[in-house]
Scaffold this motif. Structure first.
Motif, PDB file in Angstrom:
ATOM      1  N   SER A 272       1.270  14.303   5.524  1.00 51.79           N
ATOM      2  CA  SER A 272       1.568  13.030   6.169  1.00 51.79           C
ATOM      3  C   SER A 272       0.264  12.403   6.639  1.00 51.79           C
ATOM      4  O   SER A 272      -0.721  13.093   6.887  1.00 51.79           O
ATOM      5  CB  SER A 272       2.524  13.208   7.357  1.00 51.79           C
ATOM      6  N   THR A 276       3.207   5.452   5.340  1.00 49.99           N
ATOM      7  CA  THR A 276       3.151   5.448   3.877  1.00 49.99           C
ATOM      8  C   THR A 276       3.332   6.841   3.299  1.00 49.99           C
ATOM      9  O   THR A 276       3.862   6.995   2.203  1.00 49.99           O
ATOM     10  CB  THR A 276       1.819   4.865   3.379  1.00 49.99           C
ATOM     11  N   VAL A 277       2.859   7.858   4.013  1.00 53.65           N
ATOM     12  CA  VAL A 277       3.070   9.257   3.616  1.00 53.65           C
ATOM     13  C   VAL A 277       3.547   9.987   4.863  1.00 53.65           C
ATOM     14  O   VAL A 277       2.780  10.235   5.790  1.00 53.65           O
ATOM     15  CB  VAL A 277       1.785   9.919   3.077  1.00 53.65           C
ATOM     16  N   GLN A 278       4.834  10.373   4.864  1.00 52.26           N
ATOM     17  CA  GLN A 278       5.431  10.970   6.059  1.00 52.26           C
ATOM     18  C   GLN A 278       5.749  12.450   5.899  1.00 52.26           C
ATOM     19  O   GLN A 278       5.614  13.222   6.839  1.00 52.26           O
ATOM     20  CB  GLN A 278       6.714  10.215   6.432  1.00 52.26           C
ATOM     21  N   GLY A 299       4.631   5.792  -1.661  1.00 54.24           N
ATOM     22  CA  GLY A 299       3.605   6.715  -1.180  1.00 54.24           C
ATOM     23  C   GLY A 299       2.947   7.539  -2.262  1.00 54.24           C
ATOM     24  O   GLY A 299       2.219   8.489  -1.962  1.00 54.24           O
ATOM     25  N   GLU A 302      -0.937   6.853  -2.322  1.00 54.56           N
ATOM     26  CA  GLU A 302      -1.469   7.330  -1.046  1.00 54.56           C
ATOM     27  C   GLU A 302      -1.535   8.851  -1.005  1.00 54.56           C
ATOM     28  O   GLU A 302      -2.483   9.429  -0.453  1.00 54.56           O
ATOM     29  CB  GLU A 302      -0.615   6.805   0.110  1.00 54.56           C
ATOM     30  N   THR A 303      -0.546   9.521  -1.608  1.00 50.92           N
ATOM     31  CA  THR A 303      -0.569  10.983  -1.672  1.00 50.92           C
ATOM     32  C   THR A 303      -1.717  11.457  -2.557  1.00 50.92           C
ATOM     33  O   THR A 303      -2.425  12.419  -2.216  1.00 50.92           O
ATOM     34  CB  THR A 303       0.772  11.510  -2.207  1.00 50.92           C
ATOM     35  N   GLY A 479       7.543   7.396   1.517  1.00 52.68           N
ATOM     36  CA  GLY A 479       6.618   8.393   2.021  1.00 52.68           C
ATOM     37  C   GLY A 479       7.176   9.787   2.152  1.00 52.68           C
ATOM     38  O   GLY A 479       6.558  10.651   2.790  1.00 52.68           O
TER      39      GLY A 479
END
Length: 512
Positions: A272, A276-278, A299, A302-303, A479
């Protein structure tokens, strides 16, 4: 024109260098209506908004606003005409106070001097609608992103706009702040103000919007009341797929030999960084093509940035080749054996004015240099080998990379990372923006690399590419990793269901 319609855009065309960004697009917003505008990357949403607000001039079509023909040549004129736009990238003056930002362009004066008392009071009153109570005399840069976003919204409302365009307004807000924002949107609606709500979060659309317009490939493909379309319908329209299709189109990927897939090379648990990335978890094995599927904003990219050390995760743990992995920069990821072909090859990949050879050798340069002097003979040998292996169509290593086709530019980027002899290659939209023939070549190349033992993490917005190309597919939604499917389970039905609803237990059971 219907008196209930505040904004009407019909037959809108816009081209850039001869390439259509909008083709006959249409969009209509009623008075006091909250209208969602959605679509994948490249669908035309941002271009349509920029045409409306005078950032771009349309090539064809008609626009009417508040019952009159409408054409402005700058965002400032659009704002003066009653259209306020809040962009995802906060467009304020960080060194100025909150009051100055909210009142910029419409400052209150008393006997020719700035009336600070009146402006401070107005800023405080506007922000109080969002339950934000701060010292409005302090510089904006001293506050967090969420507060800055609220200031941007307060500024837009302060112009007494008839139409407020909100471009991903919740991207930097927490759940409480989103609730407050939605309350303000409802207040605006009650006051007769219309709102265009651009968002990739499907749940938000149903919570606050009356109607939705869906765009794809520069065209308006559907407009409907939110009560008349479900999440599957939204996803299907955005992707141009039908939910009852279970078979993907054949691509240059052919059946993979699962016996060639080895042990887990990269594993990530509960990554996380922000909204956006949880909570993203996945793994990739040697010789495997693992696919990331998801809508815009899920996400995926972003990951990948977290894995490659471009950004640092707030929480979660990664292992690479059996060892705990915590890259502090891309250099750490490269040293570990990773390569990353970014989604935006023109901005983040190639250096247009440099040659094919120079672009290909950027990452490998330290290894072909001695005491800071480049071994040109070794460099030439490597570059010529990959030009042959990847069948890059160019006049030679010294040709500028900007002169190549999109597919050949992508091959140059692949060559850059393959020259490093990586063990994992991250490919973000590897076939976006290239012609069909080059697309097939890239897909065949990816398959051959995996067949030789390279681990591949492939991100693609094209369902059939993921379905036909990946050995396993991880579906991300807002995310979070919401589903994992192996090659036999991954059909368009189950992927779209997971993308729309966040899980697909019934379908997974039926498929397993």
């Amino acid at each position: 024109m219907n008196d209930d319609i505040l904004l009407s855009m019909t037959g809108i065309d816009k081209r850039f260098a001869g390439i259509p960004a909008l083709s006959g697009a249409s969009f209509a917003v009623g008075r006091g209506e909250v209208h969602a505008l959605i679509g994948q990357n490249g669908a035309g949403k941002s271009t349509l908004i920029k045409v409306l607000t005078g950032y771009y001039r349309r090539d064809a079509g008609d626009v009417a606003f508040d019952g009159k023909p409408f054409e402005v040549f700058s965002p400032q004129l659009a704002q003066a005409s009653g259209i306020s736009t809040i962009y995802q990238e906060i467009n304020l003056v960080p060194y100025r106070s909150i009051t100055e930002n909210i009142c910029l362009g419409r400052e209150a004066r008393h006997y020719g001097l700035l009336d600070w008392k009146r402006m401070h009071k107005e800023a405080e009153t506007l922000l109080r609608r969002f339950n934000v109570r701060v010292d409005v005399d302090r510089p904006l840069m001293e506050f967090n992103t969420a507060t800055q976003q609220m200031v941007a919204i307060a500024r837009a409302i302060g112009f007494s706009a008839k139409l407020v365009v909100m471009d991903e307004p919740t991207s930097s807000l927490d759940d409480r702040e989103v609730t407050v924002l939605f309350d303000v949107i409802r207040q605006l609606k009650q006051e007769g103000v219309s709102v265009v709500f651009v968002s990739h979060k499907l749940d938000e659309l149903y919570e606050v919007c009356d109607r939705v317009t869906i765009m794809r490939d520069g065209r308006t493909v559907k407009t409907a009341a939110m009560t008349e379309i479900d999440k599957i319908g939204l996803v299907s329209s955005m992707l141009g797929r039908t939910i009852n299709r279970a078979e993907g189109h054949a691509t240059a990927f052919s059946d993979r030999d699962e016996k060639k897939i080895g042990k887990v090379l990269l594993s990530a648990q509960n990554l996380s960084i922000n909204r956006t990335v949880q909570d993203v978890s996945f793994d990739v094995r040697s010789g495997e093509i693992a696919g990331f599927a998801g809508l815009l904003g899920a996400g995926r990219t972003e990951t990948a940035r977290l894995v490659f050390g471009i950004d640092r995760p707030r929480a979660g743990i990664m292992h690479y080749d059996g060892q705990q992995f915590d890259p502090r920069s891309p250099a750490d990821a490269i040293a570990a054996g990773m390569g990353f072909c970014t989604e935006d090859r023109k901005s983040e990949g190639i250096v247009p004015e440099m040659s094919v050879a120079e672009n290909m050798m950027l990452a490998l340069m330290p290894k072909v240099s001695k005491s800071g002097v480049i071994d040109e003979k070794a460099q030439r040998k490597i570059v010529e080998r990959f030009i042959r292996q990847l069948d890059i169509k160019c006049s030679g290593p010294d040709q500028k990379v900007r002169e190549l086709s999109g597919g050949n530019q992508q091959k140059v980027l692949l060559g850059r990372w393959l020259a490093m002899n990586p063990t994992l290659l991250i490919l973000d939209e590897p076939t976006r923006g290239i012609d069909v023939g080059a697309k097939g070549e890239i897909q065949s190349l990816i398959k051959s690399l995996a067949d030789r033992g390279l681990a591949v993490l492939m991100i693609s917005s094209e369902l059939e590419e993921v379905i036909e190309g990946a050995d396993r597919v991880f579906v991300l939604r807002e995310g979070i990793t919401v589903a994992e499917f192996d090659r036999n389970q991954a059909t368009e039905d189950v992927l779209m269901s997971a993308m729309a609803h966040g899980n697909a237990p019934r379908i997974v059971e039926a498929a397993s």
